[in-house]
Structures are given as C-alpha cells and as structure tokens.
Design a protein around this motif. Structure first.
Motif, mmCIF file in Angstrom:
data_model
loop_
_atom_site.group_PDB
_atom_site.id
_atom_site.type_symbol
_atom_site.label_atom_id
_atom_site.label_comp_id
_atom_site.label_asym_id
_atom_site.label_seq_id
_atom_site.Cartn_x
_atom_site.Cartn_y
_atom_site.Cartn_z
ATOM 1 N N THR A 276 9.082 -6.716 -18.600
ATOM 2 C CA THR A 276 9.320 -5.857 -19.768
ATOM 3 C C THR A 276 9.961 -4.511 -19.424
ATOM 4 O OG1 THR A 276 7.026 -5.087 -19.594
ATOM 5 C CG2 THR A 276 7.472 -6.887 -21.116
ATOM 6 N N LYS A 277 9.875 -4.093 -18.172
ATOM 7 C CA LYS A 277 10.422 -2.790 -17.792
ATOM 8 C C LYS A 277 11.884 -2.871 -17.398
ATOM 9 C CE LYS A 277 6.808 0.370 -16.243
ATOM 10 N NZ LYS A 277 6.338 1.189 -15.109
ATOM 11 N N ASP A 278 12.564 -1.736 -17.484
ATOM 12 C CA ASP A 278 13.897 -1.614 -16.908
ATOM 13 C C ASP A 278 13.795 -1.869 -15.401
ATOM 14 O OD1 ASP A 278 16.026 0.210 -15.452
ATOM 15 O OD2 ASP A 278 16.796 -0.166 -17.462
ATOM 16 N N LEU A 279 14.784 -2.560 -14.855
ATOM 17 C CA LEU A 279 14.725 -2.967 -13.449
ATOM 18 C C LEU A 279 14.710 -1.785 -12.482
ATOM 19 C CD1 LEU A 279 17.179 -5.984 -13.623
ATOM 20 C CD2 LEU A 279 14.750 -6.105 -13.046
ATOM 21 N N THR A 280 15.144 -0.617 -12.944
ATOM 22 C CA THR A 280 15.166 0.554 -12.062
ATOM 23 C C THR A 280 13.987 1.493 -12.304
ATOM 24 O OG1 THR A 280 16.587 1.771 -13.606
ATOM 25 C CG2 THR A 280 17.691 0.468 -11.888
ATOM 26 N N ALA A 281 13.090 1.118 -13.218
ATOM 27 C CA ALA A 281 11.943 1.981 -13.531
ATOM 28 C C ALA A 281 10.841 1.790 -12.489
ATOM 29 C CB ALA A 281 11.407 1.649 -14.917
ATOM 30 N N PRO A 282 10.072 2.851 -12.205
ATOM 31 C CA PRO A 282 8.948 2.717 -11.272
ATOM 32 C C PRO A 282 7.972 1.652 -11.726
ATOM 33 C CG PRO A 282 9.428 5.029 -11.699
ATOM 34 C CD PRO A 282 10.247 4.245 -12.680
ATOM 35 N N LEU A 283 7.401 0.940 -10.759
ATOM 36 C CA LEU A 283 6.461 -0.142 -11.050
ATOM 37 C C LEU A 283 5.054 0.243 -10.588
ATOM 38 C CD1 LEU A 283 8.627 -3.154 -9.850
ATOM 39 C CD2 LEU A 283 7.949 -2.701 -12.228
ATOM 40 N N THR A 284 4.069 -0.120 -11.390
ATOM 41 C CA THR A 284 2.675 0.095 -11.008
ATOM 42 C C THR A 284 2.329 -0.812 -9.836
ATOM 43 O OG1 THR A 284 2.150 0.562 -13.321
ATOM 44 C CG2 THR A 284 0.291 0.077 -11.836
ATOM 45 N N VAL A 285 1.641 -0.256 -8.863
ATOM 46 C CA VAL A 285 1.145 -1.048 -7.734
ATOM 47 C C VAL A 285 -0.330 -1.358 -7.999
ATOM 48 C CG1 VAL A 285 0.688 -1.070 -5.252
ATOM 49 C CG2 VAL A 285 2.789 -0.013 -6.132
ATOM 50 N N TYR A 286 -0.681 -2.634 -7.922
ATOM 51 C CA TYR A 286 -2.038 -3.080 -8.220
ATOM 52 C C TYR A 286 -2.775 -3.464 -6.939
ATOM 53 C CZ TYR A 286 -0.616 -3.334 -13.124
ATOM 54 O OH TYR A 286 -0.182 -3.012 -14.380
ATOM 55 N N HIS A 287 -4.111 -3.421 -7.014
ATOM 56 C CA HIS A 287 -4.922 -3.941 -5.923
ATOM 57 C C HIS A 287 -6.079 -4.735 -6.518
ATOM 58 C CE1 HIS A 287 -7.430 0.057 -5.819
ATOM 59 N NE2 HIS A 287 -7.419 -0.494 -6.990
ATOM 60 N N LEU A 288 -6.829 -5.421 -5.653
ATOM 61 C CA LEU A 288 -7.973 -6.209 -6.116
ATOM 62 C C LEU A 288 -9.028 -5.298 -6.705
ATOM 63 C CD1 LEU A 288 -8.211 -8.561 -3.032
ATOM 64 C CD2 LEU A 288 -7.831 -9.342 -5.386
ATOM 65 N N LYS A 289 -9.584 -5.694 -7.848
ATOM 66 C CA LYS A 289 -10.688 -4.931 -8.427
ATOM 67 C C LYS A 289 -11.915 -5.075 -7.534
ATOM 68 C CE LYS A 289 -9.367 -5.124 -13.309
ATOM 69 N NZ LYS A 289 -9.741 -5.653 -14.664
ATOM 70 N N LYS A 290 -12.648 -4.014 -7.422
ATOM 71 C CA LYS A 290 -13.876 -4.068 -6.607
ATOM 72 C C LYS A 290 -14.942 -4.858 -7.344
ATOM 73 C CE LYS A 290 -13.122 0.310 -4.213
ATOM 74 N NZ LYS A 290 -13.622 1.683 -3.970
ATOM 75 N N GLU A 291 -15.615 -5.723 -6.598
ATOM 76 C CA GLU A 291 -16.709 -6.492 -7.200
ATOM 77 C C GLU A 291 -17.907 -5.578 -7.450
ATOM 78 O OE1 GLU A 291 -17.721 -9.932 -4.996
ATOM 79 O OE2 GLU A 291 -15.662 -10.718 -4.929
ATOM 80 N N ARG A 292 -18.482 -5.743 -8.608
ATOM 81 C CA ARG A 292 -19.621 -4.882 -8.944
ATOM 82 C C ARG A 292 -20.903 -5.429 -8.328
ATOM 83 N NH1 ARG A 292 -18.321 -3.912 -15.404
ATOM 84 N NH2 ARG A 292 -16.381 -2.758 -15.105
#
Length: 292
Positions: A276-292
């Motif tokens: 959905t984003k423009d190809l030159t727009a910054p992208l969010t970097v994700y990581h694994l959610k911590k297990e509760r």
C-alpha cells in the motif's frame, strides 16, 4: 473443463491449456513427488518438461534469454549465458509459463525470436537453486514478458504465479532471495511467506542497495496477494520494533545492516504495508512480539 480457483478469476489466460507451466531442468534434478508439500489447487494443467541439456531445446532456451535481457539488461542485472547454464540449468531449477506458439500474439513470438515451428514459447522464468542449508533454496531471477508489454496486453499475475508454481512444484520449504530497495518486485516477493530481512545492505552485490530476505513458504500468504486482505497472522505474531528503513537512504540501510549483524533481530517487513505504500517511502521494521 477444470475450473480455476476463484482467487485467480482475473488470470483467465490459465484456463484453456494453451498457456501451461513448464519445468526446464536436467533429468537428474527433477523433483520427486512434485507439489506434495503445499496443498494448492491453482495449477490445473500438466507442466511441460524441457531438458536444458538437449540441443533440440535451444530455441526455447534462447527465448528465455530474450525475456531475461529485455527485463533486466537496462538495469545491469541481466545474467550472462554462462551463468544461466553454470549456475541455474546445471545445479538448479528453472520454471515458468509457456504459451502455445501458434496461439500467442505474433508480437510476442517475434520479440522473443522463437521459430513459429516450435510448439511452445516461454512467457516467464523463475530460477531457484538449493543451498547447503537443508530445505533452503535461493531465488535469483524472476521475470516475464509483462516487463515489455503494454499494460492492456499483459497476462494478469504472470510473474507472481510463475514463482508460486515453482515453489509449489519443487516443494520448497524456505526461500531466500535478493531484491533492490524501491523495486516493484518487493511487492511480489513479500507475499510468499513472512519476510525476514537477513541483510539490508549488500556491497558485495553489483547494486549495494539490495535487501537480502528469507521466508518460510506459506500459501496462506499467497492468497493475500490477490485478495489484498491484511495478513492477520502477521499482525498477531509481529509488532513494530520502533525502527524504520528508508529505501532512499544508504545510511539507513547500513544502520539496519549493523543491527542485523549484531544479532539484534530477527527483523521483518509487512507485505500489507509494502503493497500500500509508495515504493520510496520508509518502511516499518517489525520484530517478534514478546510472549507474555
């Protein structure tokens, strides 16, 4: 006539059998029990088999080269013939779709230079080679005639479906690959499984601004490419890391590369965000959610 999966309703070119998947691989490298790892009903026609060591298949191979050069020559990414032979045909697996030459538009046949006497003309190619890491394959070439056809003459989903067919047919468990930041191909490659960045900067490559990725192949993700629905499994498993990567900033790529090398990850990108984003727009970097 066997009906296409409703997800592929726009890919009407897949229905008649005049365009079929092909497998271009030497006999010793043929896949045992193809298409048994991933449950999928997308590919309704028997593949065409071609042997790259058979001289009679040279016209077909030459047409594959033409697709490759027309797709990547201007970007300095086209592969030389010896690389195609030494690093793909001999050790790896090449697949795609091919059309019955007599039924294809003359424009395509002439562009690719294939004799009209040949029964089949390639329309796409995807190359994967196995690695020493069991179950992992590296993808290093995906292209199709869509790259040089006007939009109204393109085959809907041809590139995505070419890679999907190969991963399904070859029972690929884990797929790694490389793509350039800002390239439209990222929108395809991010939909074959949750995309982990294992490298954000690659000065060893011709183009240093290259992202190296891997994913566990997951056909549930493939469906989202066509439905455009959000991948709820990704949302459940991963959360924002508080970092972004900027496809326009080499420094941003290097900083992320240093974090990856320091084992601060693993880090992932969202296919829904990339789509959905423009190809030159910054992208969010994700990581694994911590297990509760």
């Amino acid at each position: 006539m066997t009906q296409l999966n409703p997800l592929l309703k726009k890919a009407t070119w897949m229905e008649s059998g005049d365009i079929r998947p092909y497998v271009f691989v030497r006999p010793e490298n043929q896949i045992a029990q193809p298409g048994t790892r991933h449950h999928l009903d997308w590919f309704i026609h028997e593949p065409i088999y071609k042997n790259p060591l058979n001289l009679n298949e040279l016209p077909f191979a030459d047409a594959i080269y033409q697709i490759e050069w027309k797709s990547f020559g201007k970007q300095d990414l086209a592969i030389p013939r010896w690389v195609f032979y030494d690093c793909a045909a001999m050790p790896g697996f090449i697949a795609g779709f091919a059309g019955r030459t007599s039924k294809l538009p003359k424009k395509i046949v002439q562009e690719l230079g294939i004799p009209e006497t040949e029964e089949w003309c390639p329309l796409s190619l995807f190359i994967i080679i196995p690695t020493m890491h069991k179950g992992e394959w590296v993808a290093y070439d995906l292209c199709s005639v869509n790259s040089f056809l006007p939009k109204e003459e393109q085959f809907y989903g041809l590139g995505f479906l070419s890679k999907a067919f190969a991963l399904w047919y070859a029972n690929v468990e884990q797929c790694s690959g490389m793509t350039q930041w800002g390239s439209p191909s990222l929108r395809l490659h991010s939909h074959y499984g949750h995309l982990e960045m294992i490298g954000s900067y690659a000065p060893l490559h011709t183009h240093a601004k290259t992202m190296t990725y891997r994913c566990e192949v997951n056909t549930d993700c493939w469906e989202k490419f066509f439905t455009k629905e959000e991948d709820l499994a990704f949302v459940e498993k991963f959360g924002p890391s508080g970092r972004t990567i900027d496809p326009k900033s080499e420094q941003s790529m290097i900083e992320m590369q240093n974090l990856i090398q320091a084992n601060s990850g693993p880090y992932y990108l969202s296919a829904s965000e990339i789509a959905t984003k423009d190809l030159t727009a910054p992208l969010t970097v994700y990581h694994l959610k911590k297990e509760r």
